[in-house]
Each structure stands twice: as structure tokens, then as C-alpha cells.
Design an enzyme around this catalytic site. Structure first.
Site, short mmCIF file in Angstrom:
data_model
loop_
_atom_site.label_atom_id
_atom_site.label_comp_id
_atom_site.label_asym_id
_atom_site.label_seq_id
_atom_site.Cartn_x
_atom_site.Cartn_y
_atom_site.Cartn_z
N GLY A 1 20.32 79.79 -6.12
CA GLY A 1 19.67 79.29 -7.31
C GLY A 1 20.70 78.88 -8.35
O GLY A 1 21.88 79.24 -8.27
N CYS A 2 20.25 78.11 -9.34
CA CYS A 2 21.18 77.61 -10.35
C CYS A 2 21.72 78.76 -11.20
O CYS A 2 22.92 78.84 -11.44
CB CYS A 2 20.52 76.55 -11.22
SG CYS A 2 18.84 76.94 -11.77
N TYR A 3 20.85 79.67 -11.62
CA TYR A 3 21.33 80.81 -12.42
C TYR A 3 22.33 81.66 -11.64
O TYR A 3 23.42 81.97 -12.14
CB TYR A 3 20.15 81.68 -12.87
CG TYR A 3 19.34 81.13 -14.02
CD1 TYR A 3 19.93 80.85 -15.26
CD2 TYR A 3 17.98 80.91 -13.90
CE1 TYR A 3 19.18 80.38 -16.32
CE2 TYR A 3 17.22 80.42 -14.96
CZ TYR A 3 17.82 80.17 -16.18
OH TYR A 3 17.08 79.70 -17.22
N THR B 1 24.28 80.85 -9.30
CA THR B 1 25.55 80.14 -9.14
C THR B 1 26.36 80.20 -10.42
O THR B 1 27.56 80.50 -10.42
CB THR B 1 25.30 78.67 -8.75
OG1 THR B 1 24.53 78.63 -7.55
CG2 THR B 1 26.60 77.91 -8.55
N CYS B 2 25.71 79.91 -11.53
CA CYS B 2 26.40 79.83 -12.81
C CYS B 2 26.99 81.18 -13.22
O CYS B 2 28.07 81.24 -13.79
CB CYS B 2 25.41 79.33 -13.87
SG CYS B 2 26.13 78.89 -15.45
#
Lengths: 347, 347, 347, 347
Positions: free
Chosen positions: B151-153, B155-156
Site C-alpha cells: 500500500g502507499c502508506y 511504502t512511504c
């Protein structure tokens, strides 16, 4: 127009200035009689701000030409280090002053001078100034001759913390983190590249992580309420692509058996300007747009011993011009909500 | 067009779908041969997305009519609980799969079922799936038949934590807080009121404070790297009025004598996709707009024993489609930067 | 890096400058060897524009210190009245010049001097300059030593009109109206209040209704193509709260029995940069974001004898830096699409 | 609360609904006693719209359960083809109705049925309905039992044209072009993809060029004022990335020796809701944000025989809810500005 007090505004071409003009236009007890701007002297207010066409008949005047000393109260909506030059003379003439800049916020002069990079020219008045966080200093404000309106960040963060600190509920030696997000109007109406539409739009960033001018103001408030907490305060502001609005996400550790929602609800039970929302709510900045309100919610982090407080306000209203008018209302014995009855503009 | 692999995209009308199409159009080693959409079957891609006029000659097909089994690899850019229905059959036919949804991210099936509210129909494949955080699982990805794109979160937040966790540098029993802010495209291209321009614009709010689907994904990553940390992880996501971009502000406690900037710099020294900026920097989301990049900075909170990590990425690129293409490049032995060389679009 | 031409950019800290840097980074035939900025001399490009970290190793230089005369071509991305001072010397040394400012656009010196309020110091070179509207002056550009890149408005409006004017299809004595809307980046990266996020955001207005600098440029183009039309040209620009993008809505009267869609389609049949969409389409500015494209549609107003042309481009690409690179490609015999193959970024 | 009329709102969960609630909260002569929503029946208004916390104590009711027939006036803020079903029964019971939808705007039933694609079920009431453009039909509104509030586009365009058409000053057989730009709230609070933040943001486009539902409404107004003009009317609406606001740029031809600025100024001399600005001004949409105002300027196109009129309003206020309240004020003999005294919110 009888029985209205006379109000002056110094530095009325900025965002807090035009917001004061908006709010005072609807105020039943005041008449704005002088607005100053060095750069726009001679220009009609309604020409400069077309949103005020038909509302004001005044023109900006150079500060030295405006009859500020005939006002009952003068608002300073100026950049830092301006008010301190003119305020002493006005106070001497019996004019009360409400300063929206930082000049009278910090009691410790060396700290102020360090953060603002210049010598403070009005230290005597600093001592007399009342810090205008209305929900904290209500009684002192009544008799104040000089009020220092809090910064937007300190207002947004302090209102939810105030009842908890007052009761000594924060745990010592634990971090107290305020992760804050502001709209762009907080950086003022100056032609700096960093505030351009094409720099800020569709973009998000932190700034001032290494140190921000509001930090000593935060610490002063905290220290006045509970000991051994301020040193663990961490403040990270962020810039968000919106015009108005401020959001604080606060992570804190509380003494065992503390019910922060209950403490906040009781403290603000009769406050028309602070709204404690049900636990689990997530206040939106737009829910206070244009209104003198702070909305707060508090909840425990899932399965953790950390509490999360969410707090929103409109940085130009409860974070600046609205709180300034609220101070004026208290100082002059007006109804505290006078001129501040706007329903938030949504969408 | 010889020697290009055949690529299919399932669910190509969403934001990650059109982003895959944008990136793959410039990829030297692939040919997109099938794009599916149940709702838009028969419509030319270039009619549906005018930005792709002159770029693609394909039309959307119903999933059952598309020759997906003739592809070398199929991307699933579908809502959750779709891929798990079709992936097993494709795998059996030897097609490799890169799933951008959550279906294969969590190893623990009951946890997945709890958060996604439905029975998992493909648990066997979950066990074989490789978690496609490229900077963490590079070698396993090479041979993967099925990749679950993070997911984007996660990864960040994970990219900056990865080197620190790997070396066991986080302090146990201290909160690890990820205060995250996302652009709106992360909530997808569906007609829900909460994503309307007039609901999101000029507004800021937290959401999912009481629990978010990415939480178990975070914990799985953390647990795989360092013990006794995941339980202290706190995640608060916020919605920001911007189209693309994600910003994590992470507050963490490190073992004494840890130099996190040095650890991160060494770990990502040769990475083309992770940029460790000088300490004290504040990465902007727009500095990675449209590019497969994560930019990170780390600094100590002033006068505190807390570290602040700032991490940004484009949620549709390094947080979704770009990372998916990076996985494909690793799986097929292409140059890892193939198709991912875009310079960020600023302003 | 052999066989690459050497490119210089003067005034590279503005929006057209950073856009040139973005496009040229991906260009196979060039090497950027000098970038100048008086204000930022000594600063690394990658520090000033973090989006270019890892892409450029150059630092800005003061113009007089940069080895511009060793370049094969120099782009001027400067405010008006700067290029005209330095261009003659460069031309004399055999350096070819592509000027993105207005200095060489108008052939009539007194007209230029009237609109730009200063004396033109390089009138001789004006006579030799080729007006770089590529789709109009392709052959002349090949041999040009000095190209004046058209303004964004003239490009957006002229591309659809060009084939119609060339065939003399506009009706004389009827108004030709261009109602144009621009994103904010068109007003440059300068600290002026009118371009602040809080001035432009959530706002829409016309400007320059009484007269705009692009008016004589429009008239010059029109007059070069069809007689007795320019005098009826009306231009009203508007400012829209978006970063990139320009939209022209053109109302025009055509000779009887004219099929403008057909004329446009044939004229741009083989053009990679102008897309004539089906009649009835409404091109969106975002469909060209970041790409060197102009998309056009034309239709008759319902039940009227008036035609409506819609034309969009990215003001920083086809309206500035992209068209500049396209000119360079033509001048140096490169593939015309070299460095200009970006797929538009959507959303 | 004595002497306040009872007000009902049908369909109060949309943008015009919440705007009515905002305006009526501050109205001295009304009490909102019933708000309906089929989807949100039982939900407190203040829970659904947190901006109204502390302002309203009501809950939404299903339409059939609300005591609408006990109201003095009922506002319909519903999609088209809803009001016509319920209005006749209310009128029969003596309740006056103000309909913000299109149901009673067009006098010609077949035209209405063509554009709205359904049979009109209340044609008798159409005949009695008064078209609520207050500045045009002030006297008829006083006694109206049923008012059809004009659309936002027709209001924005008609207010400046009204005095000119009334005096027959438009030239016949010349195009009358209204190039209009709207904020996104005009498309309502429905979950359609076209209104998503990521579809509308940083984007600009025309729509409905081939025909728009407001076209027959425009023609009806024009025909009622001057002959032989409506057939030359051209209307092109555009969608702008802003929440509130509408801007019309009107190109028109006037009889010789007409001074339109003078005609407009005289006509609106005493109007509190229409502001004729100095010739050459460019009204901004934000100058009317949140206020029941239309600001207009008019000027001649440079060196042409065409006049350019610029007109702005807030589509949710003077273009919808504000104008509806203004109608109510006239109908019930209240002060016309009651509840409409808001100063525009800027920035």
C-alpha cells in the site's frame, strides 16, 4: 451610531486586517474610524478590497496621519516589530491596544529578541500586556490596556491542552507532540515566492522543523499551567494547499485514570467558541471556516497508552482576527459573541 | 516490438490503472495487449482517457473476454477482493501476477478477513506471494510468480524505517508514530461523496484514527524486521486537498549513539528510487510528482531525544503503479529503471 | 555523451526554466552545459529544484561567467527586455538562440516599444528572427539563427485558426473572439501578490480586458495569413485556479460551406503535436498536462451561424518550453519529437 | 421566537440545502421547523453537517413524516422532477413554495419535457408560478404562492442584460455570447465521478457546448424583454477548479449611442444586491463569496464595436439559496436584506 466605540486598525491591507474589517462591519457596538496602511494611503478600502464595496466608506491613511489617538481601541495587524514602536504612545493617551503580532506575546525579552532578531523597544509594556487566550485569561483581559493576541498555532494547540494541563494530567518525561497543518493565509499577504499558487498548490511539506517562532510561546503557556512538561514539547508545522484552516494532531501521555473527553467537555461546557465533539470524531477545518470556533476531539490510540487530540480552527478567525474581536468584547463589556455569530461557510 | 513481453491490466479505468498505462507506454520491454473493465467494455482506451489519445490503440474488454492467459504478466488494479478470485487460474497457466490491491499483502488470513470483511478465497496463493517492497525483498521478487504490491502508506513509512529496523536501532516500549497526509487520488476513482472537489477542497481532516486497513500491513513489515516494536506503532492518516502526493512525519526513539542519517544514506547509496536528503531538509511532495521516487530526511527534534523522519512519495507512482512496474522489471530481469525514468513534474 | 550539442539556459530559475531543464534531461541529443541566474549564482540546480536531485550536477552561474558562447544553442527564459541585451553578441559568435520572452516576437519595433514600455536595443536582430510557431514556420525555423518562441496565448489560439486563415475561410467584418483561460504558472515565478495562493485560489477573474501585450502578436499572426480579419479580433484572458493549462474558447464566423473540422483534420493529419478531436468533444487542459500537445475541437453553435473552437495546451510545454525544444529539434535536424515524448500526467 | 414564520426545507442534504440552513440560521423572522431527507431520515442536522453544530437542534425527517403542511413556506432544494410531485398538495393547503429546482422555471411544458426527459406532472401550477428573478419580477413575487428560483447561469447573465434588454438596446441579428465559468458546487452533492477532486482539480474544460438545460430558460427571459434577440444567444459553460463562484463574460452588440454603464448604474442605483462597478473593472468571484451579491462591469472591446460585460456571483447564494431567501423576504414583507447581510469571505 451613538454609543459605538471608535476602532482603529493599523496595517489593514493584510489578511488579518481585511478579516478584522469583515468581522467589525457586522459588530453592533463599534465604528471603524481609522485604517492605516503606509503603502496604500489615500486608497479607498472598498477599492482595495472589492469584497468590502458598499460596506466601508473609509480610505487608508498613513499611520502618522490617522487619528488613532481618538480611538477607544486600536488593533495592530502588522508584521512583527512594528507595534512595539507605536503602542507605548497610544497607551499613554489612554487608547487600549489589541496587538495581533508577536510583539507582546513573550514575557521573556531575551527570548523574544533571539527569535525575532531585533531589540525589543517596548519591554515595559510587555510586562503589563495580557496574553489574550480568552478561554484561559478571561478575567485579566477585562481590565487589560494591552492585549497580545496568541498566534494561530498556540491557540489551536493550547485550547485542547488547557484543561488537561490545568489539572496536571499530563505525564512528565513523555513526549508531547503537536503535528500541525496550516492553510496558506497564515503566511500573510506578502509577495514571497514560497506562498505562490504554483509553489503551494498540489503540494505538502513540513517547515521549520529545526525551530519555529511559536515554540517559545507554546512553552510559556505550558509552563504557566503544569510543570515539567514544556521541555518535552515537540512542534512540527506543515503547509497545506488550502486558504484558511489549521489542524493540530496532538499525541500525548496522560496520568492513569484520566478521562480527557470528560475533562474537556466540562471545561468548555458553556463556551460558545470551543466545541468538544464526541470521542472518535474527526473535525474538519472547513467546519469552522469563517467562524470564531475551535472544534476538538480526543481519543485513545488503538491498543496504546497514547491519546490523540484533533483540534481545528480558522487561522484568520479564532487564530487571529476573531480572537482579537473576542478580546475586545471582553475588554469593553460587550456580549462576548457580538460580531462573532457567523455560521461557518460550507462548502 | 519483438522481444517485448505481453502485459495485461485488469481494472484499468481507475487511477492506478491509467497510471500503469502512462508508465508502460514508455517502457521499452513491454507491450500492453489486454486491458479490462467490466463497465467500459468496448470503449477505446483513448476515448475514455483523452490523455492517452495517440498512445494506445486498445479498447477495454470484459475480463472474461480478454486474452489474459496469453500475457506474460497481468497487473490487477482492482478494488480489494477481486484479484483473489481470478489470480489462481492465471498462475496455473503460468502467467505471473502483480496485484496492486490488498488481497495478497497480509500473510495472516484471519487478520485479512477481519479488516476486509469477507472470506479470502485464495489462501494458498497468499503463502506464495512475495511482498513487493522492492528495496526490502529484491531477491525474492526476482523469482516471484505473484507479487503483492505494498500500500502507499506502508511504502512511504517503511522505506525510511527499513534500514533502522533491520539494524535493530529502534527503542522498545516507546511510541513509534506515523502522522501521514495523503492526496485524494489515494481514495480511488469512485463516485463517493467524500472525494468530491467540494468536500475535499480547501479542507483538511484526519480519518480512520480508530483503525485503518493499512495497520496490520505496517505491523507485518515491522515484525519481520525488529521485534517488540510493532505494538507501539501508531498511525494517523489525514486527507489533504491535493491530487497526488503523500507525506509521512514519523516520530521515533532510537538506541543511543545511532546516526540515522548515516544509516539511511548508506543503505540507499545506490538506490535510484530512494533519495536520502541532507539532514534538516523538508522534502516536498511535488518534488516527486509523477516519478518513482521516495525522498527522505531525518533530524533530531530540537533539544529532545526524539527523531523526526520526513518521507514523501507520489502515491500513484512509488506508492502504486510505479512500484508495480519496478517489481515487473525485477521479475523479468529488465533494467530496474526501465520505464521509470520520468523527471518529476514541477510546478 | 558524444555528438550531443551543448545547450545553455539563461534565467533558469523561473517556471519555463525549470521546465526546459525537465525536458532537456530526457533529450537524447543535448547536454546542458550552462545555466545562469543572477540571484542564485553558485547554488546547485538540484538544491534549488529538489525535483532535479540526481538529474543535474550543474550549479547556476552569473550570466557573465557562464561559457554561453561555447554553446551550440542558448535558450533565454528571462523576463522581457533581458534577451535583447545579450542576444546580439551570442549570435555574432555563431551561437544560435531560442528566446522564450517577447523580445523578438513583434516585427514592428514601435509597437513593441509601446507595449513593453522601453526602447528596443536589438532591432536589427528582430528583422532576422523567425517566429517559432512550428506548425506555421517549419521551414524557416530550420535555418534560423534566432527563434522567437510564441507566447502561450497566441499558440493556443493560433494553432486552430492557422488552417482556416491560411485558406481564407474567416468572414470579414465579423467579430473573432478568443475568450481564454490560463493557469497561474503563466504569470511566472515572481513574488507578486496577485499570484499568491490566497489571491488566486478558489477565485476566477478576467484581466487585461482593456488591452494585453499578446494582442499585437495575435494581430501580426492573423495579418500574415488572411487580410481584413485582425481588426475584428477580441481577446479576453482570464485567470483560473490551476497551476498549468490554458483553454481558449474561440467564437468565429466562417464563409458558407466551410467544414472547419475537415480543414483542421487534414492540416494536422501528420502532426504529432496537434490533436484534432472529434467534433463535439470538449478537450480538458489536464489531457495535455506536461506534454507538448495542443488538443482542438470545433463545432457549430446550436442553431447559429457561429462556430465554436475549443483549444487546450499546457502553457509551460506547448505554450513555452516544449515548443522551444521543438524549435531546437527542427533547427538542429533532430527527430522533431526528441525529448518531447512524455505522456500527459493524469490525474 | 414569536412572530417568526415556520419554514420547511425539502432535500436539505445538498449544497443548496445546507446553504439555506446557513442563511436562515441568521434570519430574524424565520424558524426552520422541518428539514427532510429520504436518505438521512433520523440523523441530526448537526451530525450530518458539523458546521451547523450548536446552530440547529433538528433532525432530518422522511418527507412524508415532516409537518410541511404546517409551514408558512417550504423551500425545495431537490433534484429536478421532485418538487412537481409534492408542490400541488402543499399549495392547496395554503403553504407557499419556493422551488430552487427547474420544475417551475419554464412556462412551455413541451420544452421542459424535452430538456428534462420526463412528463411534467404539475403543469397547472407552472402557469401560476412566478419566476423569481427578484430584480425583474419584484412586484409579482410579493403575491406569489409559488416561486421558481432562477438557475445560477440565468441569474448571472440576466442581471446585467436586464436593463439593456428592457430598454431595447441590443442590436438584432448579432450574436449575443455568454461564455460562462462555474465553480464545482453547481453540479451538486452527488457521488458522480466528474465532480471528484481528482477529476476537476487543476483542470479546466467546457461542457454542454452542444446544448444545456439553461438555454431555454435564457431564451424565455430574453424574449420577455426584447424581441428578436434570443435566437442569437450562444451559451458556453465551463467548469473551473473552485468550490463556489460563477463568472460570465458576455459579448454583445448595442444600438449606437448606448451607454451601458450608465443604464446599468441607474437601474441598480438602489439595489443592495447588484453592484455595478466602475467601467474597466474586472470583478473577482471571491469578492462575492458567501454573499447575496452580483457584481458587474461593462466596457467596450478596445477599438471594436463590441461590448464586454463581466458578471460574477456566488452560485450557491445569489445563484441559489440567497436568491431564494430574497424571494421569501419579498413574499412575506420582510426587510429585503434580512438574513442576507453577510460580508463576503475574503480570502
Amino acid at each position: 451610531m451613538t454609543n459605538r466605540i471608535k476602532v482603529g486598525i493599523v496595517g489593514a491591507t493584510g489578511y488579518t486586517g481585511v478579516e478584522l474589517l469583515r468581522l467589525l462591519a457586522a459588530h453592533p457596538n463599534v465604528e471603524v474610524t481609522a485604517v492605516t496602511s503606509r503603502g496604500e494611503a489615500g486608497v479607498a478600502v472598498a477599492d482595495y478590497f472589492p469584497s468590502l464595496r458598499g460596506v466601508y466608506d473609509l480610505a487608508f491613511q498613513a499611520p502618522e496621519e490617522a487619528a488613532l489617538e481618538q480611538c477607544d481601541v486600536v488593533f495592530f495587524a502588522t508584521p512583527h516589530a512594528v507595534a512595539m514602536k507605536d503602542v507605548p504612545a497610544l497607551l499613554e493617551k489612554g487608547v487600549r491596544v489589541i496587538d495581533l503580532s508577536a510583539d507582546y506575546r513573550l514575557k521573556d525579552i531575551p527570548t523574544w529578541e533571539k527569535w525575532y532578531g531585533t531589540t525589543h523597544t517596548s519591554p515595559k509594556e510587555v510586562a503589563d500586556a495580557v496574553y489574550g487566550l480568552c478561554e484561559m485569561n478571561h478575567d485579566a483581559i477585562k481590565d487589560a490596556r494591552l492585549v497580545a493576541v496568541p498566534g494561530c498555532y498556540p491557540t489551536c494547540v493550547s485550547l485542547p491542552l488547557l484543561p488537561l494541563l490545568k489539572e496536571g494530567r499530563l505525564k512528565e518525561n513523555y513526549p508531547l507532540i503537536a503535528d500541525c497543518k496550516t492553510g496558506v493565509s497564515g503566511s500573510g499577504r506578502k509577495g514571497n515566492i514560497g506562498s505562490l499558487f504554483c509553489e503551494v498548490g498540489d503540494n505538502f511539506k513540513a517547515y521549520g522543523v529545526g525551530g519555529h517562532r511559536h515554540l517559545p510561546e507554546f512553552k510559556q503557556i505550558i509552563n504557566s499551567l503544569q510543570n515539567n512538561i514544556a521541555d518535552n514539547f515537540i512542534f512540527v508545522p506543515h503547509l497545506t494547499p488550502m486558504i484558511r484552516g489549521m489542524h493540530a494532531t496532538i499525541y500525548l501521555h496522560l496520568q492513569p485514570d484520566t478521562d480527557p473527553h470528560n475533562i474537556l467537555s466540562r471545561f468548555y461546557e458553556n463556551s460558545p467558541f470551543v466545541d468538544v465533539m464526541p470521542s472518535g470524531s474527526a473535525p474538519e477545518t472547513r467546519s469552522v471556516r469563517g467562524a470564531n470556533l475551535c472544534r476538538i476531539s480526543v481519543q485513545r490510540a488503538p491498543e496504546q497508552d497514547v491519546w490523540i487530540v484533533l483540534s481545528v480552527l480558522d487561522n484568520l478567525v479564532k487564530g487571529a482576527a476573531g480572537q482579537a474581536v473576542q478580546n475586545m468584547n471582553i475588554m469593553f463589556g460587550f456580549e462576548e459573541q457580538a460580531g462573532l455569530g457567523n455560521v461557518p461557510l460550507l462548502p
